[in-house]
Scaffold this motif. Structure first.
Motif, PDB file in Angstrom:
ATOM      1  N   GLU A   5       0.824  -1.214   0.000  1.00 13.95           N
ATOM      2  CA  GLU A   5       0.000   0.000   0.000  1.00 13.95           C
ATOM      3  C   GLU A   5       0.857   1.263   0.000  1.00 13.95           C
ATOM      4  O   GLU A   5       1.793   1.383   0.784  1.00 13.95           O
ATOM      5  N   GLY A   6       0.557   2.193  -0.928  1.00 10.79           N
ATOM      6  CA  GLY A   6       1.284   3.452  -0.960  1.00 10.79           C
ATOM      7  C   GLY A   6       2.647   3.377  -1.613  1.00 10.79           C
ATOM      8  O   GLY A   6       3.337   4.385  -1.702  1.00 10.79           O
ATOM      9  N   PHE A   7       3.045   2.203  -2.093  1.00 10.77           N
ATOM     10  CA  PHE A   7       4.388   2.054  -2.635  1.00 10.77           C
ATOM     11  C   PHE A   7       4.484   2.268  -4.139  1.00 10.77           C
ATOM     12  O   PHE A   7       5.479   1.931  -4.759  1.00 10.77           O
ATOM     13  N   LEU A   8       3.440   2.786  -4.752  1.00 12.58           N
ATOM     14  CA  LEU A   8       3.544   3.267  -6.137  1.00 12.58           C
ATOM     15  C   LEU A   8       3.174   4.737  -6.118  1.00 12.58           C
ATOM     16  O   LEU A   8       2.196   5.122  -5.467  1.00 12.58           O
ATOM     17  N   PRO A   9       3.934   5.580  -6.835  1.00 10.71           N
ATOM     18  CA  PRO A   9       3.577   7.006  -6.893  1.00 10.71           C
ATOM     19  C   PRO A   9       2.149   7.158  -7.429  1.00 10.71           C
ATOM     20  O   PRO A   9       1.728   6.345  -8.260  1.00 10.71           O
ATOM     21  N   PRO A  10       1.407   8.169  -6.954  1.00 12.05           N
ATOM     22  CA  PRO A  10      -0.007   8.309  -7.317  1.00 12.05           C
ATOM     23  C   PRO A  10      -0.285   8.180  -8.817  1.00 12.05           C
ATOM     24  O   PRO A  10      -1.240   7.510  -9.215  1.00 12.05           O
ATOM     25  N   ALA A 101      -3.564  -6.526   5.057  1.00 14.76           N
ATOM     26  CA  ALA A 101      -2.608  -5.450   4.769  1.00 14.76           C
ATOM     27  C   ALA A 101      -1.528  -5.963   3.834  1.00 14.76           C
ATOM     28  O   ALA A 101      -0.357  -5.633   3.945  1.00 14.76           O
ATOM     29  N   HIS A 102      -1.919  -6.838   2.927  1.00 12.96           N
ATOM     30  CA  HIS A 102      -1.007  -7.445   1.968  1.00 12.96           C
ATOM     31  C   HIS A 102      -1.416  -6.916   0.599  1.00 12.96           C
ATOM     32  O   HIS A 102      -2.523  -7.175   0.146  1.00 12.96           O
ATOM     33  N   GLY A 103      -0.514  -6.168  -0.052  1.00 12.47           N
ATOM     34  CA  GLY A 103      -0.963  -5.419  -1.216  1.00 12.47           C
ATOM     35  C   GLY A 103      -1.653  -4.170  -0.696  1.00 12.47           C
ATOM     36  O   GLY A 103      -1.410  -3.759   0.437  1.00 12.47           O
ATOM     37  N   GLY A 104      -2.532  -3.568  -1.489  1.00 17.96           N
ATOM     38  CA  GLY A 104      -3.202  -2.381  -0.992  1.00 17.96           C
ATOM     39  C   GLY A 104      -4.250  -1.880  -1.945  1.00 17.96           C
ATOM     40  O   GLY A 104      -4.356  -2.380  -3.065  1.00 17.96           O
ATOM     41  N   LEU A 105      -5.029  -0.901  -1.472  1.00 14.31           N
ATOM     42  CA  LEU A 105      -6.074  -0.345  -2.328  1.00 14.31           C
ATOM     43  C   LEU A 105      -5.485   0.568  -3.398  1.00 14.31           C
ATOM     44  O   LEU A 105      -5.914   0.555  -4.543  1.00 14.31           O
ATOM     45  N   THR A 106      -4.458   1.368  -3.017  1.00 17.33           N
ATOM     46  CA  THR A 106      -3.865   2.262  -4.013  1.00 17.33           C
ATOM     47  C   THR A 106      -3.065   1.477  -5.050  1.00 17.33           C
ATOM     48  O   THR A 106      -2.907   1.922  -6.179  1.00 17.33           O
ATOM     49  N   THR A 107      -2.560   0.309  -4.678  1.00 13.89           N
ATOM     50  CA  THR A 107      -1.779  -0.499  -5.615  1.00 13.89           C
ATOM     51  C   THR A 107      -2.614  -1.641  -6.197  1.00 13.89           C
ATOM     52  O   THR A 107      -2.093  -2.486  -6.911  1.00 13.89           O
ATOM     53  N   LEU A 108      -3.923  -1.620  -5.884  1.00 11.40           N
ATOM     54  CA  LEU A 108      -4.777  -2.713  -6.359  1.00 11.40           C
ATOM     55  C   LEU A 108      -4.755  -2.815  -7.885  1.00 11.40           C
ATOM     56  O   LEU A 108      -4.651  -3.907  -8.449  1.00 11.40           O
TER      57      LEU A 108
ATOM     58  N   PRO B  51      15.681   6.753  -0.757  1.00 12.36           N
ATOM     59  CA  PRO B  51      15.455   6.930   0.689  1.00 12.36           C
ATOM     60  C   PRO B  51      14.423   8.016   0.984  1.00 12.36           C
ATOM     61  O   PRO B  51      13.831   8.034   2.063  1.00 12.36           O
ATOM     62  N   ASP B  52      14.206   8.902   0.007  1.00 11.91           N
ATOM     63  CA  ASP B  52      13.275  10.002   0.253  1.00 11.91           C
ATOM     64  C   ASP B  52      11.824   9.611  -0.015  1.00 11.91           C
ATOM     65  O   ASP B  52      10.908  10.385   0.253  1.00 11.91           O
ATOM     66  N   TYR B  53      11.607   8.382  -0.567  1.00 11.33           N
ATOM     67  CA  TYR B  53      10.228   8.022  -0.918  1.00 11.33           C
ATOM     68  C   TYR B  53       9.410   7.706   0.330  1.00 11.33           C
ATOM     69  O   TYR B  53       9.796   6.891   1.161  1.00 11.33           O
ATOM     70  N   GLU B  54       8.262   8.379   0.418  1.00  9.15           N
ATOM     71  CA  GLU B  54       7.354   8.135   1.541  1.00  9.15           C
ATOM     72  C   GLU B  54       6.098   7.483   0.999  1.00  9.15           C
ATOM     73  O   GLU B  54       5.448   8.050   0.119  1.00  9.15           O
ATOM     74  N   PRO B  55       5.744   6.286   1.485  1.00  9.02           N
ATOM     75  CA  PRO B  55       4.455   5.718   1.071  1.00  9.02           C
ATOM     76  C   PRO B  55       3.350   6.726   1.387  1.00  9.02           C
ATOM     77  O   PRO B  55       3.308   7.251   2.503  1.00  9.02           O
ATOM     78  N   TRP B  56       2.507   7.015   0.404  1.00 11.72           N
ATOM     79  CA  TRP B  56       1.561   8.125   0.581  1.00 11.72           C
ATOM     80  C   TRP B  56       0.192   7.659   1.044  1.00 11.72           C
ATOM     81  O   TRP B  56      -0.741   8.431   1.158  1.00 11.72           O
ATOM     82  N   PHE B  57       0.072   6.372   1.331  1.00 10.70           N
ATOM     83  CA  PHE B  57      -1.199   5.845   1.819  1.00 10.70           C
ATOM     84  C   PHE B  57      -0.860   4.640   2.691  1.00 10.70           C
ATOM     85  O   PHE B  57       0.087   3.921   2.412  1.00 10.70           O
ATOM     86  N   SER B  58      -1.619   4.477   3.772  1.00 11.59           N
ATOM     87  CA  SER B  58      -1.336   3.295   4.593  1.00 11.59           C
ATOM     88  C   SER B  58      -2.577   2.426   4.675  1.00 11.59           C
ATOM     89  O   SER B  58      -3.695   2.914   4.491  1.00 11.59           O
ATOM     90  N   PRO B  59      -2.374   1.140   4.926  1.00  7.64           N
ATOM     91  CA  PRO B  59      -3.524   0.218   4.923  1.00  7.64           C
ATOM     92  C   PRO B  59      -4.614   0.671   5.887  1.00  7.64           C
ATOM     93  O   PRO B  59      -4.311   1.181   6.974  1.00  7.64           O
ATOM     94  N   LEU B  60      -5.869   0.483   5.491  1.00  8.01           N
ATOM     95  CA  LEU B  60      -6.993   0.862   6.350  1.00  8.01           C
ATOM     96  C   LEU B  60      -6.987   0.023   7.622  1.00  8.01           C
ATOM     97  O   LEU B  60      -7.230   0.505   8.714  1.00  8.01           O
ATOM     98  N   TYR B  61      -6.704  -1.255   7.451  1.00  4.58           N
ATOM     99  CA  TYR B  61      -6.635  -2.140   8.606  1.00  4.58           C
ATOM    100  C   TYR B  61      -5.344  -2.945   8.522  1.00  4.58           C
ATOM    101  O   TYR B  61      -4.992  -3.443   7.453  1.00  4.58           O
ATOM    102  N   GLU B  62      -4.637  -3.025   9.627  1.00  3.98           N
ATOM    103  CA  GLU B  62      -3.428  -3.826   9.648  1.00  3.98           C
ATOM    104  C   GLU B  62      -3.529  -4.813  10.796  1.00  3.98           C
ATOM    105  O   GLU B  62      -3.860  -4.414  11.916  1.00  3.98           O
ATOM    106  N   PRO B  63      -3.266  -6.115  10.546  1.00  8.27           N
ATOM    107  CA  PRO B  63      -3.319  -7.074  11.649  1.00  8.27           C
ATOM    108  C   PRO B  63      -2.368  -6.619  12.739  1.00  8.27           C
ATOM    109  O   PRO B  63      -1.237  -6.241  12.460  1.00  8.27           O
ATOM    110  N   PRO B  64      -2.837  -6.623  13.994  1.00  9.73           N
ATOM    111  CA  PRO B  64      -2.049  -6.045  15.087  1.00  9.73           C
ATOM    112  C   PRO B  64      -0.774  -6.818  15.400  1.00  9.73           C
ATOM    113  O   PRO B  64       0.138  -6.259  15.988  1.00  9.73           O
TER     114      PRO B  64
END
Lengths: 229, 110
Positions: A5-10, A101-108, B51-64
């Motif tokens: 998730e989030g690992f491809l530029p928009p 949380a494997h893969g993602g919606l933005t990278t779907l 190194p400067d790349y920031e993931p711009w979205f995070s998973p809605l739910y992540e197993p704890p």
């Protein structure tokens, strides 16, 4: 092959989404048409989706000292043609993106393109080519599944290389790097997937020969599997 | 064991051997994290190259925890295996039913 998730530029994420969407929509139509025309297919469709569910959950050690998982998309592509697999693969990827949380919606979009579009089409193409030449059915099935699996990971490598070119080696350098991570690891797993797909196809030959004939996979006469029992 | 069953068993053994050999040969030795997931390695490669790349979205739910995550993976595999087993069970039952009906039919006529 799951790009996190989030690992491809928009821009890349959106482009792959646009590329995948028509395949999934077309696939959904093909799926409803198949179910309407042949209600008895529903069970086998479910089994094909289930095969992808099982195989993409299994992370298996490989020769590179890392782990990866098969895709299970070759079977459904051979049985029901690739468009249907675009839907079944997307369902699997959605499950993993939302719950694991494997893969993602933005990278779907990108992940659907590699696992549910490119892989099934490549595998189906190889299967059809081999089937036209005079090789045993199970050989075509093996290589169909093998390439569906391997091509998926090659496409993932290309997707990542395009998004993250190597500062020194450019896209080609990055492709070598991601290919080393994905494609090499995947080789023995693709063999495993080929063997497992052959196994399931052999079981289907025993249990559902009529369905396989209707779907054009098996022929009425040429079947050593049926007579050997 | 019939010839068919032998071939099927052989296929399964081959798959098992392919999975076990890398472990038995110790192919993960010398790695920071032996037998880590390829997906995670790709992520690491990206952060290393950019190194400067920031993931711009995070998973809605992540197993704890890793345990919950593995449970959910097991659930996914179990769901799939369950449906597959159901399919082959139904098929087997239908074939047996058809065979029994075929065997019973001549008696009913006479």
């Amino acid at each position: 092959m799951h790009i996190a998730e989030g690992f491809l530029p928009p821009l890349h994420a959106a482009a792959w989404g646009v590329a995948s969407a028509p395949f999934v929509v077309h696939g959904a139509r093909a799926l409803t048409r198949e179910v309407k025309a042949n209600p008895e297919s529903t069970l086998l469709l479910g089994a094909s989706g289930a095969f992808t569910f099982v195989l993409s959950a299994l992370k298996i050690p490989s020769v590179t000292g890392s782990c990866s998982h098969p895709t299970g998309t070759g079977l459904g592509a051979i049985l029901f043609r690739p468009p249907v697999m675009a839907v079944l693969g997307t369902v699997t990827l959605l499950f993993q993106a939302l719950l694991l949380a494997h893969g993602g919606l933005t990278t779907l979009g990108a992940n659907v393109f590699s696992m549910a579009v490119a892989g099934p089409w490549a595998g189906y193409g190889v299967y059809r080519l081999l089937k036209k030449s005079d090789v045993p059915l199970m050989v075509s099935v093996f290589f169909g599944a093998f390439f569906a699996d391997l091509v998926t990971y090659c496409v993932t490598s290309v997707q990542l290389a395009l998004a993250f070119p190597d500062p020194a080696g450019g896209v080609a350098g990055a492709l070598a790097k991601f290919g080393g991570i994905f494609a090499l690891t995947q080789l023995p797993l693709a063999v495993s997937e080929g063997l497992l797909t052959v196994l399931v196809m052999r079981l289907l030959m025993q249990s559902s020969k009529a369905d396989l004939i209707r779907l054009g996979v098996a022929k009425l006469t040429a079947s050593r599997e049926a007579t050997a029992r | 064991m019939s010839r068919n069953a032998k071939i099927n068993t052989l296929l399964l053994l081959l798959v098992a051997a392919l999975a076990v050999l890398p472990l038995a040969l110790g192919l993960g030795e010398g790695k920071e994290e032996p037998f880590a997931g390829a997906d995670g390695q790709a992520e690491a490669a990206i952060t290393e190259m950019r190194p400067d790349y920031e993931p711009w979205f995070s998973p809605l739910y992540e197993p704890p925890s890793a345990e919950v995550e593995s449970a959910l993976f097991a659930l996914q595999a179990a769901l799939g295996a369950g449906v597959l087993a159901y399919y082959f069970g139904v098929r087997r039952g239908r074939r047996q039913g058809a065979r029994a009906a075929a065997a019973a039919a001549p008696d009913a006529e006479s």
